[in-house]
Design a protein around this motif. Structure first.
Motif, PDB file in Angstrom:
ATOM      1  N   ALA A  13       0.638  -1.367   0.170  1.00 27.63           N
ATOM      2  CA  ALA A  13      -0.068  -0.059   0.037  1.00 27.63           C
ATOM      3  C   ALA A  13       0.908   1.114   0.173  1.00 27.63           C
ATOM      4  O   ALA A  13       0.412   2.144  -0.268  1.00 27.63           O
ATOM      5  CB  ALA A  13      -0.874  -0.173   1.368  1.00 27.63           C
ATOM      6  N   GLY A  14       2.106   1.075   0.424  1.00 23.29           N
ATOM      7  CA  GLY A  14       2.920   2.376   0.277  1.00 23.29           C
ATOM      8  C   GLY A  14       3.245   2.834   2.143  1.00 23.29           C
ATOM      9  O   GLY A  14       3.705   4.024   2.119  1.00 23.29           O
ATOM     10  N   LYS A  15       3.008   1.842   2.938  1.00 26.44           N
ATOM     11  CA  LYS A  15       3.139   2.420   4.146  1.00 26.44           C
ATOM     12  C   LYS A  15       4.471   2.816   4.577  1.00 26.44           C
ATOM     13  O   LYS A  15       4.883   3.840   5.184  1.00 26.44           O
ATOM     14  CB  LYS A  15       2.845   1.030   5.287  1.00 26.44           C
ATOM     15  N   GLY A  16       5.426   2.026   4.208  1.00 27.50           N
ATOM     16  CA  GLY A  16       6.889   2.284   4.280  1.00 27.50           C
ATOM     17  C   GLY A  16       7.288   3.870   3.596  1.00 27.50           C
ATOM     18  O   GLY A  16       7.821   4.487   4.386  1.00 27.50           O
ATOM     19  N   THR A  17       6.879   4.073   2.539  1.00 25.11           N
ATOM     20  CA  THR A  17       7.294   5.156   1.879  1.00 25.11           C
ATOM     21  C   THR A  17       6.526   6.461   2.483  1.00 25.11           C
ATOM     22  O   THR A  17       7.134   7.472   2.824  1.00 25.11           O
ATOM     23  CB  THR A  17       6.650   5.114   0.350  1.00 25.11           C
ATOM     24  N   GLN A  18       5.460   6.151   2.836  1.00 20.62           N
ATOM     25  CA  GLN A  18       4.864   7.451   3.700  1.00 20.62           C
ATOM     26  C   GLN A  18       5.129   7.621   4.940  1.00 20.62           C
ATOM     27  O   GLN A  18       5.381   8.649   5.496  1.00 20.62           O
ATOM     28  CB  GLN A  18       3.119   7.073   3.762  1.00 20.62           C
ATOM     29  N   ARG A 115      -6.089   2.725   1.809  1.00 18.46           N
ATOM     30  CA  ARG A 115      -6.926   1.758   1.122  1.00 18.46           C
ATOM     31  C   ARG A 115      -6.533   1.684  -0.455  1.00 18.46           C
ATOM     32  O   ARG A 115      -6.442   2.522  -0.982  1.00 18.46           O
ATOM     33  CB  ARG A 115      -8.465   2.209   1.317  1.00 18.46           C
ATOM     34  N   ILE A 116      -6.678   0.355  -0.720  1.00 18.93           N
ATOM     35  CA  ILE A 116      -6.218   0.127  -2.210  1.00 18.93           C
ATOM     36  C   ILE A 116      -6.820  -1.160  -2.486  1.00 18.93           C
ATOM     37  O   ILE A 116      -6.467  -2.147  -1.656  1.00 18.93           O
ATOM     38  CB  ILE A 116      -4.819   0.388  -2.346  1.00 18.93           C
ATOM     39  N   PRO A 117      -7.293  -1.538  -3.898  1.00 20.01           N
ATOM     40  CA  PRO A 117      -7.703  -2.742  -4.343  1.00 20.01           C
ATOM     41  C   PRO A 117      -6.518  -3.834  -4.612  1.00 20.01           C
ATOM     42  O   PRO A 117      -5.352  -3.490  -4.731  1.00 20.01           O
ATOM     43  CB  PRO A 117      -8.310  -2.424  -5.636  1.00 20.01           C
ATOM     44  N   ASP A 118      -6.756  -5.080  -4.163  1.00 15.09           N
ATOM     45  CA  ASP A 118      -5.938  -6.167  -4.380  1.00 15.09           C
ATOM     46  C   ASP A 118      -5.118  -6.275  -5.746  1.00 15.09           C
ATOM     47  O   ASP A 118      -3.882  -6.369  -5.783  1.00 15.09           O
ATOM     48  CB  ASP A 118      -6.631  -7.401  -4.018  1.00 15.09           C
ATOM     49  N   GLU A 119      -5.944  -5.922  -6.700  1.00 14.85           N
ATOM     50  CA  GLU A 119      -5.204  -6.190  -7.871  1.00 14.85           C
ATOM     51  C   GLU A 119      -4.173  -5.210  -8.298  1.00 14.85           C
ATOM     52  O   GLU A 119      -3.094  -5.361  -8.757  1.00 14.85           O
ATOM     53  CB  GLU A 119      -6.148  -5.863  -9.289  1.00 14.85           C
ATOM     54  N   VAL A 120      -4.453  -4.041  -7.685  1.00 11.36           N
ATOM     55  CA  VAL A 120      -3.276  -2.949  -7.765  1.00 11.36           C
ATOM     56  C   VAL A 120      -1.994  -3.414  -7.233  1.00 11.36           C
ATOM     57  O   VAL A 120      -0.826  -3.160  -7.468  1.00 11.36           O
ATOM     58  CB  VAL A 120      -3.731  -1.576  -7.289  1.00 11.36           C
ATOM     59  N   PRO A 195      -9.429   7.228   6.874  1.00 12.23           N
ATOM     60  CA  PRO A 195      -9.026   6.472   5.560  1.00 12.23           C
ATOM     61  C   PRO A 195      -8.470   7.450   4.529  1.00 12.23           C
ATOM     62  O   PRO A 195      -8.804   8.511   4.470  1.00 12.23           O
ATOM     63  CB  PRO A 195     -10.306   5.882   5.203  1.00 12.23           C
ATOM     64  N   ILE A 196      -7.333   6.984   3.567  1.00 12.98           N
ATOM     65  CA  ILE A 196      -6.800   7.596   2.706  1.00 12.98           C
ATOM     66  C   ILE A 196      -6.838   6.874   1.498  1.00 12.98           C
ATOM     67  O   ILE A 196      -6.378   5.427   1.554  1.00 12.98           O
ATOM     68  CB  ILE A 196      -5.239   8.037   3.103  1.00 12.98           C
ATOM     69  N   ASN A 197      -7.300   7.216   0.243  1.00 11.88           N
ATOM     70  CA  ASN A 197      -7.040   6.546  -0.864  1.00 11.88           C
ATOM     71  C   ASN A 197      -5.559   6.279  -1.366  1.00 11.88           C
ATOM     72  O   ASN A 197      -4.763   7.080  -1.661  1.00 11.88           O
ATOM     73  CB  ASN A 197      -7.835   7.291  -2.177  1.00 11.88           C
ATOM     74  N   GLY A 198      -5.145   5.041  -1.603  1.00 14.62           N
ATOM     75  CA  GLY A 198      -3.582   4.598  -1.774  1.00 14.62           C
ATOM     76  C   GLY A 198      -3.389   4.303  -3.347  1.00 14.62           C
ATOM     77  O   GLY A 198      -2.513   4.064  -3.555  1.00 14.62           O
ATOM     78  N   ASP A 199      -4.496   4.549  -4.078  1.00 13.83           N
ATOM     79  CA  ASP A 199      -4.270   4.479  -5.352  1.00 13.83           C
ATOM     80  C   ASP A 199      -4.032   5.614  -6.116  1.00 13.83           C
ATOM     81  O   ASP A 199      -4.716   5.947  -7.034  1.00 13.83           O
ATOM     82  CB  ASP A 199      -5.429   3.601  -5.916  1.00 13.83           C
ATOM     83  N   GLN A 200      -2.808   6.219  -5.691  1.00 11.88           N
ATOM     84  CA  GLN A 200      -2.387   7.278  -6.402  1.00 11.88           C
ATOM     85  C   GLN A 200      -0.874   7.606  -6.236  1.00 11.88           C
ATOM     86  O   GLN A 200      -0.514   6.863  -5.394  1.00 11.88           O
ATOM     87  CB  GLN A 200      -3.190   8.499  -6.034  1.00 11.88           C
ATOM     88  N   LEU A 201      -0.348   8.578  -6.981  1.00 10.99           N
ATOM     89  CA  LEU A 201       1.081   8.613  -6.734  1.00 10.99           C
ATOM     90  C   LEU A 201       1.516   8.910  -5.308  1.00 10.99           C
ATOM     91  O   LEU A 201       0.640   9.486  -4.461  1.00 10.99           O
ATOM     92  CB  LEU A 201       1.382   9.879  -7.444  1.00 10.99           C
ATOM     93  N   LYS A 204       1.101  12.429  -3.737  1.00 11.27           N
ATOM     94  CA  LYS A 204      -0.438  12.962  -3.541  1.00 11.27           C
ATOM     95  C   LYS A 204      -1.112  12.230  -2.228  1.00 11.27           C
ATOM     96  O   LYS A 204      -1.574  12.771  -1.550  1.00 11.27           O
ATOM     97  CB  LYS A 204      -1.333  12.153  -4.665  1.00 11.27           C
ATOM     98  N   ILE A 205      -0.477  10.874  -2.177  1.00 11.81           N
ATOM     99  CA  ILE A 205      -1.059  10.144  -0.749  1.00 11.81           C
ATOM    100  C   ILE A 205      -0.403  11.202   0.390  1.00 11.81           C
ATOM    101  O   ILE A 205      -1.190  11.281   1.540  1.00 11.81           O
ATOM    102  CB  ILE A 205      -0.342   8.831  -0.518  1.00 11.81           C
ATOM    103  N   PHE A 206       0.826  11.324   0.424  1.00 14.36           N
ATOM    104  CA  PHE A 206       1.451  12.336   1.402  1.00 14.36           C
ATOM    105  C   PHE A 206       0.857  13.621   1.570  1.00 14.36           C
ATOM    106  O   PHE A 206       0.554  14.092   2.850  1.00 14.36           O
ATOM    107  CB  PHE A 206       3.024  12.565   1.002  1.00 14.36           C
ATOM    108  N   TYR A 207       0.428  14.243   0.481  1.00 17.74           N
ATOM    109  CA  TYR A 207      -0.374  15.439   0.514  1.00 17.74           C
ATOM    110  C   TYR A 207      -1.678  15.383   1.530  1.00 17.74           C
ATOM    111  O   TYR A 207      -1.804  16.018   2.085  1.00 17.74           O
ATOM    112  CB  TYR A 207      -0.411  16.005  -0.729  1.00 17.74           C
ATOM    113  N   ALA A 208      -2.218  14.448   0.989  1.00 11.58           N
ATOM    114  CA  ALA A 208      -3.586  14.065   1.921  1.00 11.58           C
ATOM    115  C   ALA A 208      -3.369  13.818   3.203  1.00 11.58           C
ATOM    116  O   ALA A 208      -4.032  14.201   4.046  1.00 11.58           O
ATOM    117  CB  ALA A 208      -4.109  12.694   1.003  1.00 11.58           C
ATOM    118  N   ILE A 209      -2.238  12.836   3.669  1.00 12.96           N
ATOM    119  CA  ILE A 209      -2.121  12.808   4.904  1.00 12.96           C
ATOM    120  C   ILE A 209      -1.459  13.800   5.622  1.00 12.96           C
ATOM    121  O   ILE A 209      -2.047  14.202   6.923  1.00 12.96           O
ATOM    122  CB  ILE A 209      -0.746  11.759   5.159  1.00 12.96           C
ATOM    123  N   ARG A 210      -0.815  14.672   5.258  1.00 16.89           N
ATOM    124  CA  ARG A 210      -0.421  16.187   5.797  1.00 16.89           C
ATOM    125  C   ARG A 210      -1.767  16.950   6.057  1.00 16.89           C
ATOM    126  O   ARG A 210      -1.832  17.670   7.071  1.00 16.89           O
ATOM    127  CB  ARG A 210       0.452  16.926   4.762  1.00 16.89           C
TER     128      ARG A 210
END
Ligand code: ADP
Length: 229
Positions: A13-18, A115-120, A195-201, A204-210
């Protein structure tokens, strides 16, 4: 006030990056149970030896082992201001252990659910590379032009994580849905889950978290001001 930010989400999901971005920005410690375990395995310590078979099979390491690692890690000096938990808790038992520590020390807690779908996730994990030195991850999907097989920071050759093999990814996702996903409800009930949408760059995820952190900060400040009246 000392703050804990828990990053919750499936593998890939990108936990480590965020968590890394947040830790650099807020000057909070980044506590990644996956990184701690992988380093222990690389260094051949007793912890590494005990955890190895679980990681290789994509299974969860027993609660007692990870609970002990985290409790010990949170006592270290760099966690004094706050810390980001990446990959912990993953079970109800771990969440209960953690909350004894957080409640006892009166630590303000926020849970960011990516949050992010399994296929991604399956596509992402299959194309993920990792630096064996600093644990930073790289994705062919995101940086096809840039990725030359070396870590940007350490210039060390990137490797695939053994547990990013297709069969192991499927097992890790299954375990996530069976054991970890229900923690969403656990934290929703405590009113600390966002919740944050994880299906984006990643940026952008970081911006949403901030944005969430800013909003929470304002809310907290007004609650404290109200209390002081
Ligand atoms: P991901 O989130 O991509 O699966 P991590 O680096 O967080 O990657 O975890 C890798 C592996 O380390 C897990 O599959 C599991 O074997 C082990 N592990 C990490 N954190 C925990 C935890 N809190 N409880 C049990 N096992 C864990």
């Amino acid at each position: 006030m000392k703050t804990a930010i828990i990053i919750l989400g499936p593998p890939g999901a990108g936990k480590g990056t965020q968590a890394r971005l947040l830790s650099e920005t807020l000057n909070f410690a980044h506590v990644s149970t996956g990184d701690i375990l992988r380093t222990a395995i690389k260094n051949g310590t007793e912890l590494g030896w005990r955890a190895k078979t679980f990681l290789e099979a994509g299974l969860l390491v027993p609660d007692e082992l990870v609970d002990a690692i985290v409790c010990e890690r949170l006592r270290q000096k760099d966690c004094g201001k706050g810390f980001i938990l990446d990959g912990y808790p993953r079970t109800f038992a771990q969440a209960d252990t953690l909350h004894e520590v957080l409640d006892q020390d009166d630590i303000l807690t926020l849970v960011i659910g990516i949050r992010i779908p399994d296929e991604v996730l399956i596509a992402r994990l299959g194309s993920r590379w990792i630096c064996p030195n600093c644990n930073r991850t790289f994705s062919k999907l995101l940086s096809s032009g840039k990725l030359k097989g070396l870590c940007d920071k350490c210039s060390v050759e990137l490797i695939h994580r053994a547990d990013d093999a297709v069969e192991v990814i499927t097992e890790r996702l299954k375990i996530y849905h069976e054991q970890t996903e229900s923690l969403v409800r656990y934290y929703q009930e405590r009113g600390i889950y966002v919740p944050i949408n994880g299906d984006q760059l990643p940026a952008k995820i970081f911006y949403a978290i901030r944005g969430v952190l800013e909003e929470r900060k304002e809310r907290m400040a007004s609650a404290l001001a109200e209390k002081a009246k």
